[in-house]
Enzyme design. Structure first.
Site, PDB file in Angstrom:
ATOM      1  N   LYS A  98     -30.202  18.963 -29.409  1.00 50.99           N
ATOM      2  CA  LYS A  98     -29.992  20.152 -30.228  1.00 50.99           C
ATOM      3  C   LYS A  98     -31.039  20.106 -31.334  1.00 50.99           C
ATOM      4  O   LYS A  98     -30.978  19.255 -32.223  1.00 50.99           O
ATOM      5  CB  LYS A  98     -28.567  20.144 -30.795  1.00 50.99           C
ATOM      6  CG  LYS A  98     -28.229  21.384 -31.590  1.00 50.99           C
ATOM      7  CD  LYS A  98     -26.778  21.347 -32.015  1.00 50.99           C
ATOM      8  CE  LYS A  98     -26.501  22.440 -33.034  1.00 50.99           C
ATOM      9  NZ  LYS A  98     -25.212  22.248 -33.694  1.00 50.99           N
TER      10      LYS A  98
ATOM     11  N   TYR B  97     -28.440  15.648 -32.380  1.00 54.11           N
ATOM     12  CA  TYR B  97     -28.673  16.864 -33.176  1.00 54.11           C
ATOM     13  C   TYR B  97     -29.799  16.524 -34.159  1.00 54.11           C
ATOM     14  O   TYR B  97     -29.607  15.696 -35.055  1.00 54.11           O
ATOM     15  CB  TYR B  97     -27.358  17.190 -33.884  1.00 54.11           C
ATOM     16  CG  TYR B  97     -27.259  18.439 -34.720  1.00 54.11           C
ATOM     17  CD1 TYR B  97     -28.300  19.341 -34.858  1.00 54.11           C
ATOM     18  CD2 TYR B  97     -26.064  18.720 -35.389  1.00 54.11           C
ATOM     19  CE1 TYR B  97     -28.150  20.477 -35.625  1.00 54.11           C
ATOM     20  CE2 TYR B  97     -25.910  19.856 -36.157  1.00 54.11           C
ATOM     21  CZ  TYR B  97     -26.950  20.725 -36.280  1.00 54.11           C
ATOM     22  OH  TYR B  97     -26.798  21.854 -37.053  1.00 54.11           O
TER      23      TYR B  97
END
Ligand SMILES: N[C@@H](CC=O)C(=O)O
Length: 312
Positions: free
Chosen positions: A166, A142
């Protein structure tokens, strides 16, 4: 049985909801409500779930609680749903968490943004390599809260075990450059929700994380379909329907000047308004003040009208 890496890639090409952690008035986790939320979202068509992730209040959960909420999600959901479990902290702590998540059947690990005052890109890549070596489950780092180089993004896609990224930097140009610099078999997921869905799609994102779609999944699913169909006009209309409530989430709330402070309780309020379970929040965030509850109700009503008009 966890999903294969290819099935997870397919799931990343979709709408990723965050399973928020419902707390009771004493701050205890209400697992039955978490299960009901997961059931309802699956019934609503969602197949990709982030448990013990950032809007699950990851940082306010103990290690045991993180594993417990992931276990509840895995148990609640049918086998074709994909559960990404949030992992963070030191390499040793992250490995322990990964072991716990493997035991309860998480499909893949979403590696939280690095929680460190000082960062080095090579050091971060080493961190991901160490975690990849600790598990046979795929990783989805992420990227948020720091400004990495395009070369770093490209290298991140080439870490063994990384199958998705992400991406949550408000910089679409860098996303496009990262996609071009990276491996083709990595799926880029827009981590900034519906407001960025149209522009990030054009730069190479193939899925997006939910904002208002966490409680009105049909709007996110319709937006995803419009994007895959290349129906930009419809995609923009659906995106626009999400903007007022998403803008509300950026607010400071009362007695605070930090933007975004009400982001999680605003989504929890949306869950409550949708007939699901939001519940209370834990420190360091605060519940909505009465005035914001009223504002959320008004914005939710407008969103509902738009959803009825656009999705039916
Ligand atoms: N989409 C989420 C962030 C990622 O999980 C949000 O809107 O807060």
């Amino acid at each position: 049985m966890p999903l294969s890496a290819d099935r997870i890639r397919d799931r990343l090409r979709g709408v990723a909801v965050g399973l928020l952690t419902p707390f009771d008035a004493d701050g205890e986790i209400e697992h039955g409500k978490l299960r009901e939320n997961a059931d309802a979202l699956y019934e609503g068509g969602i197949r990709l779930f982030m448990a013990s992730a950032n809007i699950s209040e990851y940082h306010s959960l103990s290690r045991t609680e993180r594993v417990d909420v992931v276990e509840t999600a895995v148990d609640a959901l049918p086998a074709d749903a994909c559960v990404l479990a949030g992992v963070g902290g030191s390499t040793a702590d992250a490995r322990e968490l990964i072991d716990g998540y493997e035991d309860v059947g998480a499909d893949a690990m979403m590696i939280m943004p690095p929680d460190h005052t000082y960062l080095h890109e090579a050091g971060l890549l080493r961190y991901y390599r160490e975690l990849a070596a600790a598990t046979d489950r795929p990783l989805v780092p992420y990227v948020r809260g720091f400004d990495p180089s395009v070369a770093y993004l490209g290298d991140l896609t080439r870490v063994d075990g990384v199958i998705g990224i992400k991406y949550a930097l408000p910089d679409g140009v860098k996303l496009g450059a990262g996609v071009a610099a990276g491996d083709d078999d990595v799926v880029w997921v827009n981590g900034l929700a519906e407001p960025f869905a149209v522009s990030f799609w054009a730069e190479g994102a193939e899925g997006f994380s939910a904002g208002v779609s966490n409680f009105r999944p049909e709007v996110g699913l319709a937006l995803f379909d419009a994007l895959t169909d290349g129906d930009w006009e419809r995609a923009r209309a659906l995106r626009n329907a999400c903007l007022p409530y998403q803008g509300f989430r950026d607010g400071t709330g009362q007695g605070n000047e930090i933007p975004g402070a009400i982001s999680v309780p605003a989504v929890k309020q949306g869950l409550d308004l949708a007939g699901l379970h939001g519940g209370s929040v834990r420190e360091p965030i605060r519940p909505l003040a009465e005035e914001q509850v009223r504002e959320a109700e008004e914005l939710y009503a407008a969103l509902e009208d738009d959803v009825d008009r656009l999705v039916g």
